[in-house]
Enzyme design. Structure first.
Site, PDB file in Angstrom:
ATOM      1  N   LYS A  78     -26.855 -62.548-100.943  1.00 49.02           N
ATOM      2  CA  LYS A  78     -27.632 -63.336 -99.968  1.00 49.02           C
ATOM      3  C   LYS A  78     -27.191 -63.035 -98.543  1.00 49.02           C
ATOM      4  O   LYS A  78     -27.590 -63.701 -97.602  1.00 49.02           O
ATOM      5  CB  LYS A  78     -27.445 -64.834-100.236  1.00 49.02           C
ATOM      6  CG  LYS A  78     -27.909 -65.294-101.595  1.00 49.02           C
ATOM      7  CD  LYS A  78     -27.668 -66.792-101.720  1.00 49.02           C
ATOM      8  CE  LYS A  78     -27.923 -67.277-103.127  1.00 49.02           C
ATOM      9  NZ  LYS A  78     -27.351 -68.607-103.338  1.00 49.02           N
TER      10      LYS A  78
ATOM     11  N   HIS B 163      -7.615 -45.334-104.058  1.00 47.68           N
ATOM     12  CA  HIS B 163      -7.732 -46.093-105.306  1.00 47.68           C
ATOM     13  C   HIS B 163      -6.305 -46.122-105.851  1.00 47.68           C
ATOM     14  O   HIS B 163      -5.960 -45.382-106.775  1.00 47.68           O
ATOM     15  CB  HIS B 163      -8.697 -45.352-106.231  1.00 47.68           C
ATOM     16  CG  HIS B 163      -9.067 -46.073-107.484  1.00 47.68           C
ATOM     17  ND1 HIS B 163      -8.496 -47.262-107.873  1.00 47.68           N
ATOM     18  CD2 HIS B 163      -9.977 -45.760-108.439  1.00 47.68           C
ATOM     19  CE1 HIS B 163      -9.039 -47.635-109.022  1.00 47.68           C
ATOM     20  NE2 HIS B 163      -9.934 -46.749-109.383  1.00 47.68           N
TER      21      HIS B 163
ATOM     22  N   ARG C 151     -13.954 -49.110-116.469  1.00 41.94           N
ATOM     23  CA  ARG C 151     -12.556 -49.146-116.902  1.00 41.94           C
ATOM     24  C   ARG C 151     -11.648 -49.913-115.934  1.00 41.94           C
ATOM     25  O   ARG C 151     -10.779 -50.655-116.362  1.00 41.94           O
ATOM     26  CB  ARG C 151     -12.042 -47.736-117.199  1.00 41.94           C
ATOM     27  CG  ARG C 151     -11.866 -46.843-116.050  1.00 41.94           C
ATOM     28  CD  ARG C 151     -12.030 -45.414-116.460  1.00 41.94           C
ATOM     29  NE  ARG C 151     -13.448 -45.111-116.589  1.00 41.94           N
ATOM     30  CZ  ARG C 151     -13.958 -44.352-117.522  1.00 41.94           C
ATOM     31  NH1 ARG C 151     -13.201 -43.799-118.418  1.00 41.94           N
ATOM     32  NH2 ARG C 151     -15.246 -44.116-117.556  1.00 41.94           N
ATOM     33  N   THR C 152     -11.866 -49.756-114.634  1.00 39.84           N
ATOM     34  CA  THR C 152     -10.950 -50.409-113.694  1.00 39.84           C
ATOM     35  C   THR C 152     -11.073 -51.927-113.795  1.00 39.84           C
ATOM     36  O   THR C 152     -10.084 -52.659-113.825  1.00 39.84           O
ATOM     37  CB  THR C 152     -11.242 -49.935-112.259  1.00 39.84           C
ATOM     38  OG1 THR C 152     -11.171 -48.509-112.233  1.00 39.84           O
ATOM     39  CG2 THR C 152     -10.249 -50.492-111.276  1.00 39.84           C
TER      40      THR C 152
ATOM     41  N   ARG D 159     -13.094 -54.107-105.104  1.00 32.82           N
ATOM     42  CA  ARG D 159     -13.677 -52.754-105.041  1.00 32.82           C
ATOM     43  C   ARG D 159     -14.893 -52.834-104.138  1.00 32.82           C
ATOM     44  O   ARG D 159     -15.723 -53.739-104.283  1.00 32.82           O
ATOM     45  CB  ARG D 159     -14.078 -52.268-106.429  1.00 32.82           C
ATOM     46  CG  ARG D 159     -14.946 -51.017-106.334  1.00 32.82           C
ATOM     47  CD  ARG D 159     -15.149 -50.341-107.645  1.00 32.82           C
ATOM     48  NE  ARG D 159     -13.941 -49.661-108.079  1.00 32.82           N
ATOM     49  CZ  ARG D 159     -13.923 -48.740-109.044  1.00 32.82           C
ATOM     50  NH1 ARG D 159     -15.033 -48.399-109.665  1.00 32.82           N
ATOM     51  NH2 ARG D 159     -12.796 -48.171-109.391  1.00 32.82           N
TER      52      ARG D 159
HETATM   53  C1  NCD Z   1     -12.969 -43.499-110.153  1.00 32.47           C
HETATM   54  C2  NCD Z   1     -13.474 -44.352-109.017  1.00 32.47           C
HETATM   55  O1  NCD Z   1     -14.281 -45.239-109.196  1.00 32.47           O
HETATM   56  O2  NCD Z   1     -12.999 -44.093-107.924  1.00 32.47           O
HETATM   57  N1  NCD Z   1     -13.114 -44.059-111.406  1.00 32.47           N
HETATM   58  C3  NCD Z   1     -12.157 -44.920-111.847  1.00 32.47           C
HETATM   59  O3  NCD Z   1     -11.806 -45.866-111.195  1.00 32.47           O
HETATM   60  N2  NCD Z   1     -11.597 -44.625-113.029  1.00 32.47           N
HETATM   61  C4  NCD Z   1     -13.401 -42.114-110.118  1.00 32.47           C
HETATM   62  C5  NCD Z   1     -14.863 -41.819-110.135  1.00 32.47           C
HETATM   63  O4  NCD Z   1     -15.709 -42.677-109.981  1.00 32.47           O
HETATM   64  O5  NCD Z   1     -15.165 -40.630-110.265  1.00 32.47           O
END
Ligand code: NCD
Length: 318
Positions: free
Chosen positions: A92, A142, A64-65, A114
């Protein structure tokens, strides 16, 4: 709370809610509210970032992100490049800094990153001249998830000024490994909410009490006081040794099912950042029930990320 006349947004990066002020947060959320309407048009685009390039750099799994940032950038008419750890030179052995600088050299205006290491987004921001948005760094923060959660609470509860005073929000579950929890805690406290962190002692870091949160181990005892329940996923991939006896026992004490929900206020909001472990921290009838805001959170994430992309790139230009 009104718009502060002397306020000026000046952040080139969004790395953590901890480093934003309450005014910054409210400004982002007001900007998001202005952009919300774009997604309801038949042509879902505004030219705000036309000619700009946003790079998604994801070294950890995400659905989703990642999609949300991609759509947010394209709704602002930016060009989007999607890179992942697998299949790029990072596989690599290239460092994050080198990858970031290489992408930047191709004319990127913002990098959305990320990474499994806490602090990765901050170190990338020091290595590049373009904007950086943290899409989750290890167990640290986050920020866009925290912002979209707060936006959802405010919109659902009619807090149009994004002042959350008088509200009690419980964040339940694996707090220790959750960057979502940390971002929510910082943002909620700054906007005036009371925060109760609920979970077994092994999953509740004491340090968060120093920020002003209440800690609770007995979910059922605090339920009647709660306005918003934010249920977290157990981060099985980050838990080194066993921190609770069994998943079944965890679900028994901390899982949100319809019986437990009856102990809460009838209008309590139920949130989850996703992805959900259905049957562990939340049951399907609650996740899909009338009090759930889960899909609304996903929808709101777009407007919030549009606001973040727009604001960081506009700060970079001034
Ligand atoms: C979260 C994450 O990746 O930190 N998910 C997200 O971004 N919606 C929470 C999770 O992984 O539980």
């Amino acid at each position: 709370m009104t718009d502060d006349a002397d306020y000026r947004w000046n952040h080139r990066h969004i790395l953590a809610i901890e480093s934003l002020s309450a005014r910054d947060i409210r400004f982002i959320l007001r900007t998001a509210r202005g952009l919300e309407e774009v997604s309801t048009r038949s042509v879902k685009k505004v030219p705000a970032l036309r000619g700009r390039v946003v790079a998604n750099l994801f070294f950890e799994d995400s659905t989703r992100t990642r999609v949300s940032f991609t759509l947010a950038a394209s709704r602002l008419s930016a060009d989007v490049v999607d890179l992942s750890g697998k299949g790029s030179s990072v596989a690599k052995g290239e460092t994050l800094t080198d990858t970031g600088r290489t992408i930047e050299a191709m004319g990127v205006d913002a990098i959305v990153v990320r990474h499994s290491l806490s602090g990765a987004a901050l170190s990338l921001s020091r290595a590049v001249a373009c904007s950086v948005i943290n899409a989750g760094d290890g167990q640290h923060e986050h920020p866009t998830q925290g912002l979209l959660d707060i936006y959802t609470i405010a919109r659902r509860l009619g807090r149009d000024d994004f002042d959350l005073s008088g509200l009690t929000v419980a964040i339940v579950g694996d707090i220790a490994h959750s960057r979502v929890a940390r971002s929510n805690v910082h943002g909620l406290l700054k906007l005036g909410a009371k925060v109760i962190l609920v979970g077994p002692p092994t999953l509740l870091p004491r340090g968060l009490a120093d920020l002003g949160c209440e800690l609770a181990h007995r979910f059922d005892d605090v339920l009647p006081r709660i306005d918003v329940l934010n249920m977290l996923r157990i981060q099985f991939e980050r838990i080194g040794s066993q921190q609770f006896p069994s998943v079944r026992e965890y679900a028994h004490f901390y899982g949100l099912n319809r019986h437990r929900l009856r102990k809460a206020r009838p209008d309590v909001l139920v949130m989850h950042p996703g992805p959900m472990n259905r049957g562990v921290e939340i049951d399907s009838d609650v996740a899909d029930g009338p009090q759930s805001t889960i899909l609304q959170q996903v929808t709101n994430g777009l407007a919030v990320r549009m606001a973040c992309l727009f604001l960081v790139t506009s700060a970079a230009r001034t």
